[in-house]
Design an enzyme around this catalytic site. Structure first.
Site, PDB file in Angstrom:
ATOM      1  N   LYS A  36      -1.687 -60.653 -33.592  1.00  8.99           N
ATOM      2  CA  LYS A  36      -2.512 -62.333 -33.917  1.00  8.99           C
ATOM      3  C   LYS A  36      -2.472 -62.166 -35.299  1.00  8.99           C
ATOM      4  O   LYS A  36      -2.862 -61.198 -36.174  1.00  8.99           O
ATOM      5  CB  LYS A  36      -3.890 -61.910 -33.264  1.00  8.99           C
ATOM      6  CG  LYS A  36      -5.047 -62.837 -33.776  1.00  8.99           C
ATOM      7  CD  LYS A  36      -4.920 -64.135 -33.024  1.00  8.99           C
ATOM      8  CE  LYS A  36      -5.957 -65.176 -33.441  1.00  8.99           C
ATOM      9  NZ  LYS A  36      -5.741 -66.410 -32.664  1.00  8.99           N
ATOM     10  N   ASP A  49      -1.879 -61.932 -21.808  1.00  8.73           N
ATOM     11  CA  ASP A  49      -2.995 -62.038 -20.712  1.00  8.73           C
ATOM     12  C   ASP A  49      -2.437 -62.332 -19.154  1.00  8.73           C
ATOM     13  O   ASP A  49      -3.126 -62.123 -18.302  1.00  8.73           O
ATOM     14  CB  ASP A  49      -4.137 -63.061 -21.078  1.00  8.73           C
ATOM     15  CG  ASP A  49      -4.676 -62.722 -22.302  1.00  8.73           C
ATOM     16  OD1 ASP A  49      -4.700 -61.604 -22.583  1.00  8.73           O
ATOM     17  OD2 ASP A  49      -5.768 -63.846 -22.710  1.00  8.73           O
ATOM     18  N   GLU A  66      -6.100 -67.372 -38.117  1.00  7.98           N
ATOM     19  CA  GLU A  66      -6.048 -68.180 -37.005  1.00  7.98           C
ATOM     20  C   GLU A  66      -6.954 -68.118 -35.976  1.00  7.98           C
ATOM     21  O   GLU A  66      -7.267 -66.972 -35.570  1.00  7.98           O
ATOM     22  CB  GLU A  66      -4.466 -68.392 -36.460  1.00  7.98           C
ATOM     23  CG  GLU A  66      -3.655 -68.387 -37.517  1.00  7.98           C
ATOM     24  CD  GLU A  66      -2.054 -68.553 -36.867  1.00  7.98           C
ATOM     25  OE1 GLU A  66      -1.909 -68.304 -35.765  1.00  7.98           O
ATOM     26  OE2 GLU A  66      -1.135 -68.626 -37.931  1.00  7.98           O
ATOM     27  N   ASP A  71      -9.266 -68.115 -32.558  1.00  5.20           N
ATOM     28  CA  ASP A  71      -9.109 -67.831 -31.066  1.00  5.20           C
ATOM     29  C   ASP A  71      -9.670 -68.909 -30.053  1.00  5.20           C
ATOM     30  O   ASP A  71      -9.091 -69.191 -29.132  1.00  5.20           O
ATOM     31  CB  ASP A  71     -10.116 -66.546 -30.835  1.00  5.20           C
ATOM     32  CG  ASP A  71      -9.745 -65.285 -31.563  1.00  5.20           C
ATOM     33  OD1 ASP A  71      -8.319 -65.109 -31.561  1.00  5.20           O
ATOM     34  OD2 ASP A  71     -10.616 -64.506 -31.944  1.00  5.20           O
ATOM     35  N   SER A  85      -7.167 -71.434 -24.504  1.00  7.66           N
ATOM     36  CA  SER A  85      -5.777 -71.501 -24.880  1.00  7.66           C
ATOM     37  C   SER A  85      -4.951 -72.181 -23.713  1.00  7.66           C
ATOM     38  O   SER A  85      -3.530 -71.921 -23.530  1.00  7.66           O
ATOM     39  CB  SER A  85      -5.092 -70.075 -25.183  1.00  7.66           C
ATOM     40  OG  SER A  85      -5.817 -69.467 -26.241  1.00  7.66           O
ATOM     41  N   TYR A 130       4.884 -67.531 -25.305  1.00  2.83           N
ATOM     42  CA  TYR A 130       3.562 -67.949 -25.001  1.00  2.83           C
ATOM     43  C   TYR A 130       3.472 -69.449 -24.464  1.00  2.83           C
ATOM     44  O   TYR A 130       2.882 -70.085 -25.192  1.00  2.83           O
ATOM     45  CB  TYR A 130       2.699 -67.544 -25.833  1.00  2.83           C
ATOM     46  CG  TYR A 130       0.898 -67.488 -25.578  1.00  2.83           C
ATOM     47  CD1 TYR A 130       0.631 -66.817 -24.452  1.00  2.83           C
ATOM     48  CD2 TYR A 130       0.265 -68.117 -26.205  1.00  2.83           C
ATOM     49  CE1 TYR A 130      -0.864 -66.971 -24.197  1.00  2.83           C
ATOM     50  CE2 TYR A 130      -1.268 -68.380 -25.937  1.00  2.83           C
ATOM     51  CZ  TYR A 130      -1.637 -67.670 -25.070  1.00  2.83           C
ATOM     52  OH  TYR A 130      -2.956 -67.731 -24.590  1.00  2.83           O
ATOM     53  N   ARG A 153      -1.449 -71.873 -18.177  1.00  4.25           N
ATOM     54  CA  ARG A 153      -1.481 -70.810 -19.231  1.00  4.25           C
ATOM     55  C   ARG A 153      -3.269 -70.371 -19.394  1.00  4.25           C
ATOM     56  O   ARG A 153      -3.829 -71.321 -19.027  1.00  4.25           O
ATOM     57  CB  ARG A 153      -1.115 -70.917 -20.672  1.00  4.25           C
ATOM     58  CG  ARG A 153      -0.953 -69.820 -21.318  1.00  4.25           C
ATOM     59  CD  ARG A 153      -0.359 -70.219 -22.939  1.00  4.25           C
ATOM     60  NE  ARG A 153      -0.989 -71.032 -23.538  1.00  4.25           N
ATOM     61  CZ  ARG A 153      -0.676 -71.763 -24.724  1.00  4.25           C
ATOM     62  NH1 ARG A 153       0.725 -71.701 -25.077  1.00  4.25           N
ATOM     63  NH2 ARG A 153      -1.487 -72.604 -25.500  1.00  4.25           N
ATOM     64  N   ASP A 154      -3.283 -69.046 -19.438  1.00  6.84           N
ATOM     65  CA  ASP A 154      -4.732 -68.505 -19.794  1.00  6.84           C
ATOM     66  C   ASP A 154      -5.451 -69.098 -18.559  1.00  6.84           C
ATOM     67  O   ASP A 154      -6.545 -69.579 -18.690  1.00  6.84           O
ATOM     68  CB  ASP A 154      -5.152 -69.324 -21.169  1.00  6.84           C
ATOM     69  CG  ASP A 154      -6.498 -68.727 -21.642  1.00  6.84           C
ATOM     70  OD1 ASP A 154      -6.332 -67.443 -21.525  1.00  6.84           O
ATOM     71  OD2 ASP A 154      -6.915 -69.248 -22.615  1.00  6.84           O
TER      72      ASP A 154
END
Ligand SMILES: *[C@@H]1O[C@H](CO)[C@@H](O)[C@H](O)[C@H]1NC(C)=O
Ligand SMILES: *[C@@H]1O[C@H](CO)[C@@H](O)[C@H](O)[C@H]1NC(C)=O
Length: 454
Positions: free
Chosen positions: A403, A231, A407, A409, A191, A179, A184-185
């Site tokens: 997940k 994602d 932790e 999100d 994120s 990841y 990203r995201d």
């Protein structure tokens, strides 16, 4: 929904990996490898280990090798030409286990998550709840390699898992999440990662993968299972209208291709992230999703280490819902089981015999959300079904907890650069700290609302 230009772009990624001859220092064989098996002039394909043969300068030297080397030599020759072969059944003896990667292995428990759980449990005054909370440390989750700085932890865990496997006689399986894509995201903010496409992101990403591969290569006795880039590909199916996703498309595809090929070269079993029922499970999205995943699988050489897809990662959907949540109205695929049963045949017809893993880490309670797309720290969520390969479906290799519950999100602090307004919706628990950091109040709810109970 995808244009011809899109597929042309995808296909243009292919030639680099099916070149007739591998470059100097390029890979030329190994378990799962289906690229070129001959080397450019002046170099010779030499077996370094079962998973990796490399074009090294000079003529062939006789290897003083073990039987495992010779078995892999034969895999090199039998692999030639497989880049164009697509029959999933035509596997040679060099291909990985056809069955479930978890079979015969014990899942290694992340010491980091165990420490978070121990500290979280210690902060609970109610002793009954504290004991239940502490028991979560025994439930395996995935380790998210969400920045280069996490890679040394991987080395530590591999070494630890290898030693544990030797001392107990039970081989260990390590679960990781890849990841760290640049940009990203792309359809959200919570994120955002460390790499940006504009600033050498693709090369940096390849360096990140190379470092992971170098660690894994040192511990061939530890089996590694990876979820690939939550994602990212799902965003390419539905969110190309978001500028950041459109800009990232080519880079995401090139980077995921690199990750799949390199991780297969060291025997990592992989599941590409496929969103969830409320995302790609909508009937209109199933075919475009299947086309994209099958193309990515094909471009990566159809390695048998690319087992299939991961669904519901960090989400809240039930595997089998007792009844449809009202927010799912209009989608016949209202749970993960229905989604998987709808997607699998579409993938098969595109040449991808995918199997699945499903995150149920926070799916213990249902009917909590205002809208199906809400994903941030959903109030009232409880830990869900424990990880098991007893899934009730031949399409599903394992129920997993991807997940690490507890932790966060994403932050609810609107001044934070990574603030995403989803984390301030009425169904999101607040105040919430930054993504990935410990969220004690959320953890306590996950424990008390766990279903089945802890
Ligand atoms: C991304 O796509 C999903 C599914 O179609 C949609 O619900 C969501 O709003 C999109 N995100 C953005 C930022 O457009
Ligand atoms: C919110 O984020 C801002 C900017 O990062 C920071 O200065 C502030 O301390 C944060 N507030 C809280 C309550 O964490």
């Amino acid at each position: 929904m995808k244009s011809a230009a899109f597929f042309a772009a995808l296909v243009s990624l292919l030639p680099a990996y099916v070149a007739a001859q591998a470059a100097e220092y390029g890979q030329c064989g190994g378990i799962g490898w289906s690229g070129a098996t001959t080397c450019v002039s002046g170099t010779t394909c030499q077996v370094l280990n079962d998973y990796y043969s490399q074009c090294l300068p000079g003529a062939a030297v006789p290897t003083s090798s073990s039987s495992s080397h010779s078995s892999s030599s034969s895999s090199v020759s039998s692999a030639s030409g497989t880049a164009t072969s697509s029959a999933p059944g035509s596997t040679s003896s060099s291909t990985p286990t056809a069955g479930n990667p978890w079979t015969g292995y014990e899942v290694y428990l992340s010491p980091y998550y165990a420490a978070e759980i121990a500290a979280g449990a210690a902060a609970i005054t109610d002793s009954t709840l504290a004991a239940k909370a502490a028991s979560v440390a025994q439930i395996p989750t995935f380790t998210w390699l969400d920045s280069v700085s996490k890679i040394p932890d991987l080395g530590t865990y591999l070494s630890d898992a290898s030693a544990l496997g030797k001392s107990t006689g039970t081989k260990q399986l390590l679960q990781i999440v890849i990841y760290d894509l640049p940009d990203r995201d792309c359809a959200a903010k919570a994120s955002n990662g460390e790499f940006s496409i504009a600033d050498n992101g693709e090369a940096n990403y390849k360096g990140y993968i190379d470092q992971i591969v170098a660690q894994i290569k040192q511990f061939p006795d530890v089996r590694v299972v990876a979820v690939i880039e939550p994602d990212s590909l799902a965003n390419l199916v539905t969110n190309l209208s978001v500028q950041k996703c459109a800009n990232a498309q080519t880079t995401y595809l090139a980077c995921v291709n690199y990750a799949l090929i390199q991780l297969a070269s060291v025997g990592v079993y992989m599941y590409m992230d496929a969103g969830h029922a409320g995302w790609l499970g909508w009937p209109a999205n199933l075919t475009p999703a299947a086309q994209l995943f099958a193309q990515v699988y094909s471009n990566a050489g159809k390695s048998s280490f690319i087992k299939g897809l991961a669904t519901n990662v960090a989400n809240y959907n039930a595997l089998v819902a007792a009844s449809p949540d009202p927010i799912t109205q209009g989608n016949p695929n209202y749970d993960e089981s229905l989604y998987i049963n709808a997607l699998a045949p579409a993938l098969q017809s595109q040449g991808f015999p995918a199997t699945f893993i499903v995150d149920q880490g926070r799916s213990g309670q249902q009917n909590l959300r205002q809208q199906w797309g809400d994903w941030c720290n959903i109030k009232g969520a409880g830990y869900g079904t424990r990880p098991t390969t007893n899934t009730g479906s031949s399409l599903i290799d394992s129920i997993v907890w991807v997940k690490p519950g507890g932790e966060c999100d994403g932050t609810s602090n609107s001044s934070s650069p990574r603030y995403d307004s989803t984390c301030s919706l009425s169904d999101a628990l607040q105040p919430a700290p930054e993504a990935g950091t410990w969220f004690q109040a959320y953890f306590e709810t996950l424990v008390s609302a766990a279903n089945p109970p802890l």
